[in-house]
Design an enzyme around this catalytic site. Structure first.
Site, PDB file in Angstrom:
ATOM      1  N   ALA A  59       0.937  -1.351   0.087  1.00  0.00           N
ATOM      2  CA  ALA A  59       0.079  -0.134  -0.018  1.00  0.00           C
ATOM      3  C   ALA A  59       0.796   1.301  -0.188  1.00  0.00           C
ATOM      4  O   ALA A  59       0.550   2.166  -0.688  1.00  0.00           O
ATOM      5  CB  ALA A  59      -0.907  -0.186   1.189  1.00  0.00           C
ATOM      6  N   VAL A  68       8.064   6.808  12.966  1.00  0.00           N
ATOM      7  CA  VAL A  68       6.940   7.970  13.227  1.00  0.00           C
ATOM      8  C   VAL A  68       6.352   8.076  14.546  1.00  0.00           C
ATOM      9  O   VAL A  68       5.757   7.198  14.863  1.00  0.00           O
ATOM     10  CB  VAL A  68       5.973   8.159  12.157  1.00  0.00           C
ATOM     11  CG1 VAL A  68       5.245   9.370  12.461  1.00  0.00           C
ATOM     12  CG2 VAL A  68       6.654   8.158  10.730  1.00  0.00           C
ATOM     13  N   HIS A 100      -5.954 -17.747  10.120  1.00  0.00           N
ATOM     14  CA  HIS A 100      -5.740 -18.145   8.829  1.00  0.00           C
ATOM     15  C   HIS A 100      -5.822 -19.781   9.133  1.00  0.00           C
ATOM     16  O   HIS A 100      -4.959 -20.272  10.177  1.00  0.00           O
ATOM     17  CB  HIS A 100      -4.576 -17.798   8.096  1.00  0.00           C
ATOM     18  CG  HIS A 100      -4.463 -18.433   6.643  1.00  0.00           C
ATOM     19  ND1 HIS A 100      -4.328 -19.592   6.351  1.00  0.00           N
ATOM     20  CD2 HIS A 100      -4.779 -17.672   5.475  1.00  0.00           C
ATOM     21  CE1 HIS A 100      -4.138 -19.580   5.122  1.00  0.00           C
ATOM     22  NE2 HIS A 100      -4.564 -18.638   4.541  1.00  0.00           N
ATOM     23  N   GLU A 106      -3.258 -20.343   0.053  1.00  0.00           N
ATOM     24  CA  GLU A 106      -4.512 -20.704  -0.103  1.00  0.00           C
ATOM     25  C   GLU A 106      -4.511 -21.333  -1.463  1.00  0.00           C
ATOM     26  O   GLU A 106      -5.623 -21.908  -1.847  1.00  0.00           O
ATOM     27  CB  GLU A 106      -5.572 -19.535   0.149  1.00  0.00           C
ATOM     28  CG  GLU A 106      -6.822 -20.193   0.241  1.00  0.00           C
ATOM     29  CD  GLU A 106      -7.740 -19.059   1.039  1.00  0.00           C
ATOM     30  OE1 GLU A 106      -8.934 -18.901   0.988  1.00  0.00           O
ATOM     31  OE2 GLU A 106      -7.296 -18.572   1.795  1.00  0.00           O
ATOM     32  N   ARG A 110      -4.934 -25.020  -1.810  1.00  0.00           N
ATOM     33  CA  ARG A 110      -6.220 -25.857  -1.766  1.00  0.00           C
ATOM     34  C   ARG A 110      -6.885 -25.222  -3.147  1.00  0.00           C
ATOM     35  O   ARG A 110      -7.519 -26.140  -3.814  1.00  0.00           O
ATOM     36  CB  ARG A 110      -6.893 -25.268  -0.722  1.00  0.00           C
ATOM     37  CG  ARG A 110      -6.641 -26.247   0.722  1.00  0.00           C
ATOM     38  CD  ARG A 110      -7.205 -25.260   1.882  1.00  0.00           C
ATOM     39  NE  ARG A 110      -6.544 -24.137   2.366  1.00  0.00           N
ATOM     40  CZ  ARG A 110      -7.258 -23.191   2.671  1.00  0.00           C
ATOM     41  NH1 ARG A 110      -8.720 -23.174   2.923  1.00  0.00           N
ATOM     42  NH2 ARG A 110      -6.823 -21.855   3.203  1.00  0.00           N
ATOM     43  N   ARG A 117     -12.082 -18.567   5.297  1.00  0.00           N
ATOM     44  CA  ARG A 117     -10.982 -18.773   6.377  1.00  0.00           C
ATOM     45  C   ARG A 117     -11.569 -18.898   7.696  1.00  0.00           C
ATOM     46  O   ARG A 117     -11.121 -19.712   8.438  1.00  0.00           O
ATOM     47  CB  ARG A 117      -9.893 -17.748   6.454  1.00  0.00           C
ATOM     48  CG  ARG A 117      -9.139 -17.550   5.085  1.00  0.00           C
ATOM     49  CD  ARG A 117      -8.363 -16.294   4.978  1.00  0.00           C
ATOM     50  NE  ARG A 117      -7.429 -16.721   3.807  1.00  0.00           N
ATOM     51  CZ  ARG A 117      -6.635 -15.628   3.447  1.00  0.00           C
ATOM     52  NH1 ARG A 117      -6.507 -14.405   4.125  1.00  0.00           N
ATOM     53  NH2 ARG A 117      -5.798 -15.545   2.370  1.00  0.00           N
ATOM     54  N   HIS A 145      -3.790 -13.789  11.372  1.00  0.00           N
ATOM     55  CA  HIS A 145      -3.362 -13.434   9.985  1.00  0.00           C
ATOM     56  C   HIS A 145      -3.432 -12.142   9.503  1.00  0.00           C
ATOM     57  O   HIS A 145      -2.880 -11.758   8.925  1.00  0.00           O
ATOM     58  CB  HIS A 145      -4.083 -14.554   9.144  1.00  0.00           C
ATOM     59  CG  HIS A 145      -3.386 -14.455   7.558  1.00  0.00           C
ATOM     60  ND1 HIS A 145      -2.009 -14.186   7.306  1.00  0.00           N
ATOM     61  CD2 HIS A 145      -4.315 -14.306   6.524  1.00  0.00           C
ATOM     62  CE1 HIS A 145      -2.208 -14.155   5.888  1.00  0.00           C
ATOM     63  NE2 HIS A 145      -3.538 -14.078   5.685  1.00  0.00           N
ATOM     64  N   HIS A 146      -4.856 -11.558  10.097  1.00  0.00           N
ATOM     65  CA  HIS A 146      -5.300 -10.414   9.311  1.00  0.00           C
ATOM     66  C   HIS A 146      -6.200  -9.617  10.378  1.00  0.00           C
ATOM     67  O   HIS A 146      -6.970 -10.383  10.951  1.00  0.00           O
ATOM     68  CB  HIS A 146      -5.991 -10.403   8.248  1.00  0.00           C
ATOM     69  CG  HIS A 146      -6.024  -9.183   7.349  1.00  0.00           C
ATOM     70  ND1 HIS A 146      -5.269  -8.733   6.217  1.00  0.00           N
ATOM     71  CD2 HIS A 146      -7.150  -8.426   7.372  1.00  0.00           C
ATOM     72  CE1 HIS A 146      -5.760  -7.683   5.837  1.00  0.00           C
ATOM     73  NE2 HIS A 146      -6.664  -7.223   6.694  1.00  0.00           N
TER      74      HIS A 146
END
Length: 926
Positions: free
Chosen positions: A493, A634, A720, A733, A736, A757, A860-861
């Site tokens: 990003a 920062v 995950h 993933e 799979r 997930r 995971h997230h």
């Protein structure tokens, strides 16, 4: 005749063949082979346009055994079906008027298991190469040694059949032939090892069979060359006297040329670092009259005619030209007309220069694509010394030599205690840094930690030099710096935002608290989701943005911010094209859980998307003169009178600096690696491992909260389902999605593997054992390069049959066999009547070898984060815009609802990174 005239005049080899001049194109790997080593049409054209004026073209190394390839995309000469493609290359070169020579080799212990299906490489002895992560090879048996020599002979026969004018035996670069001669890698006790005489047997046997094949199938004009590396750093290792001993024996058998393999044609000893004499001078002084009859070729660092003339002055008869031939296909004509050339490639000229796409991405070329990231900086000329921090605390010292605008050299202070592997990888990373004029280059494969430590030391030296120059000019290094846009975070990003902001005319700074660029993105594996893309249409995949929207909404349990989701879905195909326009093409497509259509875009070779994406973005960053500060945190976003005015930072030297900026993009990622923060919102996740890098601590969320940002969905934390627990390594993933299944300790399937997930994770946690196995076969492995990585890392248990695999897993063999057979039946019927799996029913799991990885869920997230509007502007707790503050990526909440679909994170970071960069630049430049 002067030396200046001689380089471009004809030269006659010992076999009577006349080369039109003394120049040859060096063999350089292009990584352009297809279908297990076949020749592609673009490779033929690559060689065609570089032939003609040059005396001969030595075509890149061809593996003589499919277990001997040392590069991805290597070309082979291991079977007769390779002859037709190679014949096209030979005809293309000879048709332009140059001689065509083919280099043949076997990588031996230098072969990475992931390149040969996860199998162990082979070597003279079961001794691993002294480099990070090197696999221990299997020692060749006596019969296998004989067969390998036969394979070299068959390679020569095929080269002759393909129409090549000669072969170059690759006895250098620590590959198999050199390994047999090295006392480090060859510690055999049979007649192939032991004494120096015995260690010469293998290279001599390869030369003998080459002569035999030439006598049987070619005419006397067939050229036979031999490439050698003069020394090894290993202890014990090959020393220059050993090399001379071998070369004398080779000369007695008959050779048409010898090819020094060195990074620079006037390189001195790498063992006796106190002796500055070039090795070619030692060679000339030590060789016998018989060896002197064999022409000797130099290579490395040849760019201009002055270089070739210098090579002849020092005793070389022939000169091989490497990177200059890539950058300038008509290189010989250019030096003949006395042009002075600079070794770089215009980033817009790939097609014009006929450089195949895989070679364009290969580090050899990537480093030549000029990095101008330092052009705006002014250095104080001189030598700046830094210590390199290594894992063993040895702290080697490097000297960074600088002119006012460029890095002129990076050298390693002589130190007998240095690890051989470090010294070897240093030479490679040094070359990349010098070619790119920047420390922001790809790490050396297999030596990532060492590479990053050298890059960091170089970056510190550059910072010292910049400060010294500012002081010399009467300035204050601590004075505030001014930018239009500051980007916090260097993951996907952040880099996308920086590149777009720069393209929109803003002066941009990227600040990264870690030592290297890439953030959590570099660990991404599956790909980037997008619907209605050009690449889907080319593959005949029917998809729609509406389906994508609805499936993402359903995957997030209808808790997604629909305004963000709509923007996400609409912009996804444009983001795929944005990447492609910048040389980052994701044109292979697979599927992830929760999706009904193949829409997960990834690199053409099926490899993990993260490293490929970051490498491409960094290359774009460097071209745009974008400044980067590493090891810098920062501490505060400056916010005065209702607008962002800059940031306050703390660098590695504990200096507090203020940076003035009109806008800021926060792209610092989520907080999965902050266990305290995770447990604060989800106490039940205490003790779970995380797949994230250690910088994912949520610091960006805290910075924005300090200036009033609102947050959303902070308790929505995704685990995950498929994480290798001992290393916290995520199993993609895409495995799979490629057709793998999940089985429990009883050997039975227990859930729909392609569900979202959260649901798959819950199913694993509900098993009595709390773990499962992901099981797949050779068909899945061949189409997913990530699987080869897992094999190389030792995660994978493999066996030739399901029964043998079951025994390895302590599972009942009949049960696992029945499970695979039942699932294979569902694939044939395209209907899973047990668990309702409707996607990725690609093929039966029935082709050995069979593989399994033990997995369990891991954090995971984090779906929660700060609130933004559809234009990526940060909102406060009353949903009002915070002027000058923008955010993108995992630092933002709301888009994914309470569960993120695999492949949506990469899409998220690129889509909203581009948008944040655009909006931040627009705001700053208004």
């Amino acid at each position: 005749m002067s030396i200046n005239d001689r380089i471009l005049t004809p030269f006659t080899l010992p076999n009577g063949v006349e080369l039109k001049n003394r120049l040859l194109m060096a063999p350089m790997t292009t990584c352009t082979g297809i279908n297990n080593g076949m020749v592609s049409p673009e490779l033929v054209e690559y060689y065609r346009v570089r032939a003609g004026s040059i005396g001969a073209v030595i075509v890149e190394c061809c593996f003589i055994d499919d277990k001997g390839l040392a590069f991805p995309g290597a070309i082979g000469i291991d079977h007769d079906d390779k002859v037709a493609g190679l014949a096209q290359i030979a005809a293309a070169i000879k048709g332009q008027g140059s001689k065509a020579i083919l280099q043949i080799y076997h990588g031996g212990r230098m072969v990475e298991p992931e390149l040969i299906g996860g199998n162990s490489p082979v070597g003279p002895s079961a001794i691993a190469a002294p480099r990070e992560g090197a696999a221990k090879p299997l020692a060749l048996t006596g019969e296998q040694v004989d067969y390998t020599i036969y394979q070299f002979g068959e390679g020569v026969r095929r080269a002759i059949e393909a129409g090549f004018d000669g072969v170059e035996i690759h006895g250098a670069n620590t590959y198999l032939i050199q390994q047999f001669y090295s006392p480090h890698s060859n510690q055999r006790t049979d007649h192939w090892g032991g004494s120096r005489d015995n260690r010469t047997r293998f290279p001599l046997a390869v030369l003998d069979i080459t002569h035999s094949m030439a006598r049987q199938y070619a005419d006397p004009s067939f050229i036979i060359g031999y490439r050698f590396s003069p020394e090894e750093l290993e202890e014990p290792g090959i020393r220059f006297a050993d090399t001379m001993y071998l070369l004398e024996k080779l000369a007695q058998r008959g050779l048409d040329y010898l090819h020094f393999s060195m990074g620079y044609f006037l390189r001195p000893s790498i063992v006796d670092t106190q002796d500055p004499a070039p090795l070619i001078e030692k060679y000339i002084a030590m060789r016998s009259a018989e060896l002197a009859r064999v022409p000797v070729m130099g290579v490395g660092g040849v760019v201009n005619k002055t270089d070739t003339d210098m090579a002849l002055e020092h005793g070389y008869d022939l000169v091989a030209v490497g990177k200059a031939c890539i950058a300038y296909p008509d290189w010989t004509d250019r030096i003949a007309s006395q042009q002075t050339l600079e070794l770089f490639i215009d980033s817009t000229k790939r097609e014009e220069l006929t450089i195949p796409e895989p070679l364009w991405r290969f580090s050899l070329v990537d480093a030549m694509i000029r990095d101008m990231s330092l052009s705006s900086k002014k250095f104080k000329a001189g030598v700046f010394q830094e210590k390199v921090q290594t894992d063993d605390d040895s702290q080697p010292v490097i000297n960074v030599s600088l002119e006012t605008d460029r890095i002129t050299d990076v050298t390693l202070q002589p130190d007998a205690s240095l690890d051989v592997a470090f010294v070897t990888s240093f030479e490679t990373i040094r070359s990349r840094i010098l070619d790119a004029n920047s420390p922001h280059v790809d790490a050396v494969s297999g030596a990532t930690t060492q590479s990053e430590s050298v890059k960091k030391a170089v970056a510190k030296a550059l910072a010292k030099s910049c400060k010294a120059q500012i002081l010399e000019e009467g300035g204050n290094p601590a004075a505030s710096q001014n930018y239009d846009v500051v980007v916090i975070g260097s993951g996907g990003a952040g880099l996308a935002a920086a590149i777009q902001a720069s393209d929109d005319g803003a002066r941009v700074l990227v600040i990264e608290k870690m030592s290297g660029i890439g953030g959590n993105t570099i660990k991404a594996s599956a790909g980037m989701n997008a619907a209605e893309t050009r690449f889907q249409k080319l593959k005949g995949i029917v998809d729609s943005k509406e389906w994508f929207y609805q499936e993402t909404l359903k995957g997030g349990n209808y808790k997604n911010n629909t305004v963000l989701l709509n923007r996400f879905v609409e912009q996804a195909p444009l983001a795929v094209e944005w990447l492609a326009d910048r040389g980052i093409e994701l044109n292979d497509i697979t599927i992830t859980g929760g999706m009904s259509v193949d829409r997960t875009h990834r690199p053409a070779d099926g490899s993990a998307v993260g490293g490929y994406l970051i490498s491409g973005l960094v290359k774009n960053l460097n071209k745009r003169n974008i400044d980067v500060m590493l090891d810098t945190s920062v501490t505060e976003i400056l916010y005065q009178q209702g607008v962002v005015t800059g940031v306050r930072v703390l660098n590695e030297d504990q200096e507090q600096l203020t940076i003035v900026s009109k806008s800021v993009v926060v792209a610092s990622g989520g907080f999965s690696a902050n266990s305290e923060m995770v447990v604060k919102y989800r106490p039940e996740l205490a003790g779970f491992v995380t797949t994230n890098h250690k910088g994912a601590t949520g610091s960006g969320i805290a910075l924005l909260e300090q200036i009033g940002a609102g947050t959303v969905d902070m308790g929505e934390i995704q685990i995950h389902p498929t994480v290798e627990q001992t290393t916290s390594y995520l199993i993609s993933e895409s495995i799979r999605g490629g057709g793998a299944i999940l089985v429990n300790q009883n050997g039975q399937r227990f859930f729909n593997e392609m569900e979202t997930r959260d649901k798959v994770s819950a199913a694993i946690i509900n098993l009595p054992e709390k773990y499962a196995y992901i099981v797949f076969d050779e068909q899945v492995r061949l189409k997913n390069k990530a699987a080869d990585e897992y094999l190389a890392r030792g995660f994978v248990i493999s066996a030739d049959t399901p029964q043998a695999l079951a025994a390895e897993l302590n599972i009942d063999p009949q049960t696992l066999q029945a499970t695979l057979a039942r699932y294979s039946g569902f694939v044939e019927a395209q209907c899973d009547s047990d668990f309702g799996r409707s996607s990725a029913l690609r093929h039966p799991v029935n082709q050995g070898p069979f593989y399994a990885i033990r997995i369990a869920p891991g954090v995971h997230h984090t779906m929660g984060g700060v609130v933004i509007n559809a234009d990526s502007a940060v909102l406060d707790s009353q949903n009002q815009v915070i002027n000058g503050a923008f955010a993108a990526g995992e630092v933002v909440g709301g888009l994914h609802g309470n569960n993120r679909i695999g492949g949506n994170a990469v899409a998220d970071i690129i889509i909203f990174g581009i948008q944040a960069g655009n909006q931040a630049a627009s705001y700053a430049l208004r």
